[in-house]
Design a protein around this motif. Structure first.
Motif, PDB file in Angstrom:
ATOM      1  N   GLU A   1      45.286  80.894   3.028  1.00 58.23           N
ATOM      2  CA  GLU A   1      44.469  81.534   4.049  1.00 58.23           C
ATOM      3  C   GLU A   1      44.990  82.947   4.350  1.00 58.23           C
ATOM      4  N   ILE A   2      44.103  83.827   4.771  1.00 60.61           N
ATOM      5  CA  ILE A   2      44.542  85.067   5.418  1.00 60.61           C
ATOM      6  C   ILE A   2      44.330  84.853   6.908  1.00 60.61           C
ATOM      7  N   PHE A   3      45.424  84.754   7.619  1.00 61.45           N
ATOM      8  CA  PHE A   3      45.356  84.445   9.044  1.00 61.45           C
ATOM      9  C   PHE A   3      45.757  85.689   9.821  1.00 61.45           C
ATOM     10  N   GLY A   4      44.911  86.073  10.756  1.00 61.10           N
ATOM     11  CA  GLY A   4      45.190  87.281  11.519  1.00 61.10           C
ATOM     12  C   GLY A   4      45.744  86.983  12.895  1.00 61.10           C
ATOM     13  N   VAL A   5      46.694  87.783  13.316  1.00 54.02           N
ATOM     14  CA  VAL A   5      47.152  87.738  14.699  1.00 54.02           C
ATOM     15  C   VAL A   5      46.713  89.049  15.321  1.00 54.02           C
ATOM     16  N   LEU A   6      45.784  88.942  16.248  1.00 51.29           N
ATOM     17  CA  LEU A   6      45.117  90.115  16.789  1.00 51.29           C
ATOM     18  C   LEU A   6      45.444  90.200  18.273  1.00 51.29           C
ATOM     19  N   GLY A   7      45.565  91.411  18.771  1.00 44.64           N
ATOM     20  CA  GLY A   7      45.807  91.522  20.204  1.00 44.64           C
ATOM     21  C   GLY A   7      46.124  92.945  20.568  1.00 44.64           C
TER      22      GLY A   7
ATOM     23  N   LEU B   1      39.198  91.091   6.551  1.00 45.36           N
ATOM     24  CA  LEU B   1      40.190  90.353   5.763  1.00 45.36           C
ATOM     25  C   LEU B   1      40.381  88.900   6.175  1.00 45.36           C
ATOM     26  N   CYS B   2      40.314  88.627   7.473  1.00 43.78           N
ATOM     27  CA  CYS B   2      40.868  87.361   7.943  1.00 43.78           C
ATOM     28  C   CYS B   2      39.887  86.206   7.839  1.00 43.78           C
ATOM     29  N   ASP B   3      40.383  85.058   7.382  1.00 41.42           N
ATOM     30  CA  ASP B   3      39.596  83.832   7.415  1.00 41.42           C
ATOM     31  C   ASP B   3      39.538  83.314   8.839  1.00 41.42           C
ATOM     32  N   ARG B   4      40.693  83.358   9.490  1.00 44.95           N
ATOM     33  CA  ARG B   4      40.747  82.929  10.889  1.00 44.95           C
ATOM     34  C   ARG B   4      41.654  83.876  11.647  1.00 44.95           C
ATOM     35  N   LEU B   5      41.451  83.875  12.951  1.00 42.60           N
ATOM     36  CA  LEU B   5      42.168  84.813  13.799  1.00 42.60           C
ATOM     37  C   LEU B   5      42.707  84.102  15.035  1.00 42.60           C
ATOM     38  N   ALA B   6      43.906  84.474  15.435  1.00 40.40           N
ATOM     39  CA  ALA B   6      44.361  84.097  16.771  1.00 40.40           C
ATOM     40  C   ALA B   6      44.375  85.374  17.589  1.00 40.40           C
ATOM     41  N   VAL B   7      43.626  85.398  18.656  1.00 40.68           N
ATOM     42  CA  VAL B   7      43.671  86.558  19.545  1.00 40.68           C
ATOM     43  C   VAL B   7      44.720  86.274  20.606  1.00 40.68           C
ATOM     44  N   ILE B   8      45.724  87.137  20.673  1.00 36.41           N
ATOM     45  CA  ILE B   8      46.824  86.939  21.610  1.00 36.41           C
ATOM     46  C   ILE B   8      46.742  87.997  22.694  1.00 36.41           C
ATOM     47  N   ASP B   9      46.885  87.565  23.920  1.00 38.45           N
ATOM     48  CA  ASP B   9      46.921  88.513  25.030  1.00 38.45           C
ATOM     49  C   ASP B   9      47.954  88.032  26.035  1.00 38.45           C
ATOM     50  N   LYS B  10      48.813  88.955  26.470  1.00 42.16           N
ATOM     51  CA  LYS B  10      49.863  88.642  27.434  1.00 42.16           C
ATOM     52  C   LYS B  10      50.649  87.393  27.025  1.00 42.16           C
ATOM     53  N   GLY B  11      50.957  87.313  25.756  1.00 47.21           N
ATOM     54  CA  GLY B  11      51.830  86.236  25.288  1.00 47.21           C
ATOM     55  C   GLY B  11      51.159  84.884  25.128  1.00 47.21           C
ATOM     56  N   ARG B  12      49.825  84.849  25.215  1.00 51.20           N
ATOM     57  CA  ARG B  12      49.121  83.581  25.050  1.00 51.20           C
ATOM     58  C   ARG B  12      47.972  83.729  24.057  1.00 51.20           C
ATOM     59  N   VAL B  13      47.640  82.626  23.387  1.00 46.27           N
ATOM     60  CA  VAL B  13      46.469  82.621  22.508  1.00 46.27           C
ATOM     61  C   VAL B  13      45.238  82.472  23.384  1.00 46.27           C
ATOM     62  N   VAL B  14      44.339  83.468  23.370  1.00 44.44           N
ATOM     63  CA  VAL B  14      43.135  83.364  24.188  1.00 44.44           C
ATOM     64  C   VAL B  14      41.942  82.897  23.363  1.00 44.44           C
ATOM     65  N   ALA B  15      42.035  82.975  22.048  1.00 48.82           N
ATOM     66  CA  ALA B  15      40.952  82.458  21.202  1.00 48.82           C
ATOM     67  C   ALA B  15      41.496  82.256  19.805  1.00 48.82           C
ATOM     68  N   LEU B  16      40.935  81.265  19.113  1.00 54.50           N
ATOM     69  CA  LEU B  16      41.377  80.989  17.753  1.00 54.50           C
ATOM     70  C   LEU B  16      40.172  80.498  16.961  1.00 54.50           C
ATOM     71  N   ASP B  17      39.684  81.328  16.027  1.00 52.69           N
ATOM     72  CA  ASP B  17      38.464  80.978  15.291  1.00 52.69           C
ATOM     73  C   ASP B  17      38.302  81.940  14.120  1.00 52.69           C
ATOM     74  N   SER B  18      37.242  81.741  13.334  1.00 49.86           N
ATOM     75  CA  SER B  18      36.900  82.732  12.317  1.00 49.86           C
ATOM     76  C   SER B  18      36.338  83.955  13.033  1.00 49.86           C
ATOM     77  N   PRO B  19      36.333  85.120  12.380  1.00 46.06           N
ATOM     78  CA  PRO B  19      35.786  86.308  13.051  1.00 46.06           C
ATOM     79  C   PRO B  19      34.353  86.089  13.550  1.00 46.06           C
ATOM     80  N   THR B  20      33.480  85.498  12.703  1.00 45.51           N
ATOM     81  CA  THR B  20      32.103  85.282  13.161  1.00 45.51           C
ATOM     82  C   THR B  20      32.049  84.239  14.261  1.00 45.51           C
ATOM     83  N   GLY B  21      32.904  83.216  14.139  1.00 43.39           N
ATOM     84  CA  GLY B  21      32.973  82.185  15.173  1.00 43.39           C
ATOM     85  C   GLY B  21      33.343  82.791  16.512  1.00 43.39           C
ATOM     86  N   LEU B  22      34.318  83.699  16.498  1.00 40.94           N
ATOM     87  CA  LEU B  22      34.749  84.353  17.740  1.00 40.94           C
ATOM     88  C   LEU B  22      33.603  85.128  18.354  1.00 40.94           C
ATOM     89  N   VAL B  23      32.904  85.852  17.521  1.00 45.44           N
ATOM     90  CA  VAL B  23      31.832  86.699  18.025  1.00 45.44           C
ATOM     91  C   VAL B  23      30.714  85.846  18.626  1.00 45.44           C
TER      92      VAL B  23
END
Lengths: 244, 302
Positions: free
Chosen positions: B30-36, B195-217
């Motif tokens: 997988e290409i897993f993204g950590v975004l924030g 690039l990413c198959d799935r993404l974890a969006v991190i904010d203030k040290g916590r995961v606020v969302a975890l999904d594929s880019p289209t899933g997140l949107v």
């Protein structure tokens, strides 16, 4: 071991590519020896120098140039630069340890010092009537302990300085003090007596080198002080050193 | 079968909590993204995965190993590209790769990697003479030279021009095709989306969302908006009665239809049946940017 060999090979190349470093560390002392040695008056023994010639009297100070350059100038700036630029941190993510890079730098410093010492001794002996060290064991001890004390100080600088700039801010004055008390800027017979005495105990301990080279065994106290400085500065450096 | 498992990761620097509570799994290949946003704890998180930092709480497992206890074994298997790590100025491209290759038991051929990364003509160029994009490619090459199973890439394209950035993305896709799992830290939406198959969006040290880019949107903003100018008068009710449509409004000569699902298809079918041509048709969808703002309350970079 393979990795260390590669690191040492590459670091040696980088050292040689930085022409200024080997030129000042190895070539400059040899050049000064040759220039002074060509002046006949400086090869005649003189009571001012304890019945040595000026060349004999000054040769240990030429060795101080090498020691000071390698140990308190180049070593700390290279290490601080590597840390500042993340070179050490990056190595920490690979199977090679950043300690291997530190070790390679130490090997290069020691190699430089050894090459310069041998060149000064051999050229001095062949061309300018500087005797081979009269007390070889004492000379070796004085050189090893003086080197250890200076390298430990260099590592301490590298340990406390977070960046290249701050390393230079500490290393350059330290370098100049070592050179001054080592009798490089002004031959020591021109210095007031108390400064000469301070110089006896300032790493690398030029008096012990002079004694062993041209007369007899160095004084144990001179050597002991170098050993103490090496241990104190070395353990402080080990305690304070950070890879990032 | 996850190759990276992070469970309730917690990390403090003194009083500052860098990572509060982060959990995610990364599957093999997988290409897993950590975004924030900046300072969200992305880098600290991947540094714990890379074994560079010791977590204050939680579990990290990489290829079934503990990044601290099994560091020696993992360093053979995980390639890491760190943010802002440079090389000595006078080190040449080929030298850097050969030196790094010597650290690994089963390295890839440095010469081939140099060509693959388009650095063939630069093999004897010192680091300081490389452009930003070339430095970045060399840095990626160093992370790959040991034939890793996992590559951790932190702020891959920060500081690159748009062309170099796109080239780097292509490169990462090729690396994944070789079967390397990629953990990617980024704050560029476009990069994450591409690039990413799935993404974890991190904010203030916590995961606020975890999904594929289209899933997140679509989770954050499922609505689509269609704008067009009808070629003939159009009764709004024709569209408003469609089950996919939630609202029809007018903006000057423009009709604006809001809806979900296959609303576009439904609307165009109705128009076709009534022989109306939709001029200047536009479909507006929420982007990852919108989702990111929604999730974190931050404006994304750039």
């Amino acid at each position: 071991m393979h990795a260390f060999g590669q690191i040492l090979k590459i670091e040696t190349r980088l050292y040689l590519r930085d022409l200024a470093a080997p030129l000042i560390t190895i070539v400059l002392p040899l050049l000064l020896l040759t220039v002074f040695g060509m002046i006949p008056a400086l090869r005649e023994s003189n009571p001012d120098f304890g019945d040595r010639s000026f060349i004999q009297y000054f040769a240990p100070s030429l060795l101080v140039i090498t020691l000071a350059m390698a140990a308190v100038n180049i070593l700390p700036t290279v290490l601080a630069t590597y840390r500042e630029r993340g070179v050490l941190r990056r190595l920490a993510t690979t199977p090679a340890s950043p300690a291997a890079l530190l070790a390679a730098q130490l090997v290069i410093s020691l190699g430089t010092i050894l090459i310069s010492a041998v060149l000064l001794i051999v050229v001095g002996r062949l061309a300018f009537d500087v005797p081979l060290p009269r007390h070889p064991l004492g000379f070796a001890l004085a050189l090893v302990l003086g080197t250890a004390a200076l390298l430990a100080l260099g590592l301490l600088v590298a340990a406390v300085a977070p960046t290249n700039k701050s390393a230079q801010a500490i290393a350059v004055p330290l370098f100049m003090l070592v050179m001054f008390f080592g009798g490089v800027y002004l031959p020591r017979f021109m210095l007031p007596n108390f400064l000469v005495r301070i110089g006896d105990y300032t790493p690398p301990g030029v008096q012990a080198l002079l004694d062993a080279w041209t007369t007899d065994a160095p004084r144990p106290l001179h050597l002991a002080i170098m050993a103490v400085i090496a241990v104190l500065a070395g353990s402080a450096a080990a305690k304070l050193f950070r890879w990032e | 079968m996850p190759v990276i498992e992070v469970t309730n990761l917690h990390k403090r620097y003194g009083e500052t909590v860098a990572v509060d509570d982060v959990s995610f799994d990364v599957a093999a290949g997988e290409i897993f993204g950590v975004l924030g946003p900046n300072g969200a704890g992305k880098t600290t998180t991947v540094e714990c995965v890379a074994g560079l930092r010791v977590p204050d709480g939680g579990e990290v497992s990489v290829l079934g190993l503990d990044p601290r206890r099994d560091a020696t074994r993992l360093r053979q298997l995980v390639g890491v590209q760190l943010q802002e790590s440079q090389l000595p100025d006078r080190l040449r491209v080929a030298e850097a790769l050969e030196m790094y290759a010597s650290f690994y038991r089963d390295p890839t051929d440095p010469a081939r990697l140099i060509d693959e990364l388009g650095l063939g003509e630069k093999r004897n160029t010192p680091y300081q003479k490389l452009s930003g994009g070339q430095k970045q490619r060399l840095s990626i090459a160093l992370a790959l030279v040991g034939n890793p199973k996992i590559a951790i890439l932190d702020e891959l394209t920060t500081g690159l021009d748009p062309q170099a950035r796109r080239d780097t993305w292509g490169l990462i896709e090729r690396v994944r095709e070789r079967g390397v799992t990629i953990l990617l830290v980024t704050h560029f939406m476009e990069e994450a989306e591409r690039l990413c198959d799935r993404l974890a969006v991190i904010d203030k040290g916590r995961v606020v969302a975890l999904d594929s880019p289209t899933g997140l949107v679509s989770a954050v903003a499922p609505e689509q908006r269609i704008r067009f100018r009808p070629s003939a008068p159009l009764d709004d009710r024709l569209l408003a009665d469609l089950p996919q449509v939630s609202a029809v409004t007018r903006s000057g000569t423009q009709v604006v239809v809001t809806g979900t699902g296959d609303v576009l298809h439904a609307v165009t079918s109705v128009l076709a049946r009534n022989q109306i041509i939709a001029a200047d048709l536009r479909l507006e969808q929420a982007t990852l940017d919108d989702a990111f703002v929604e999730l974190t309350g931050h404006r994304p970079a750039e």
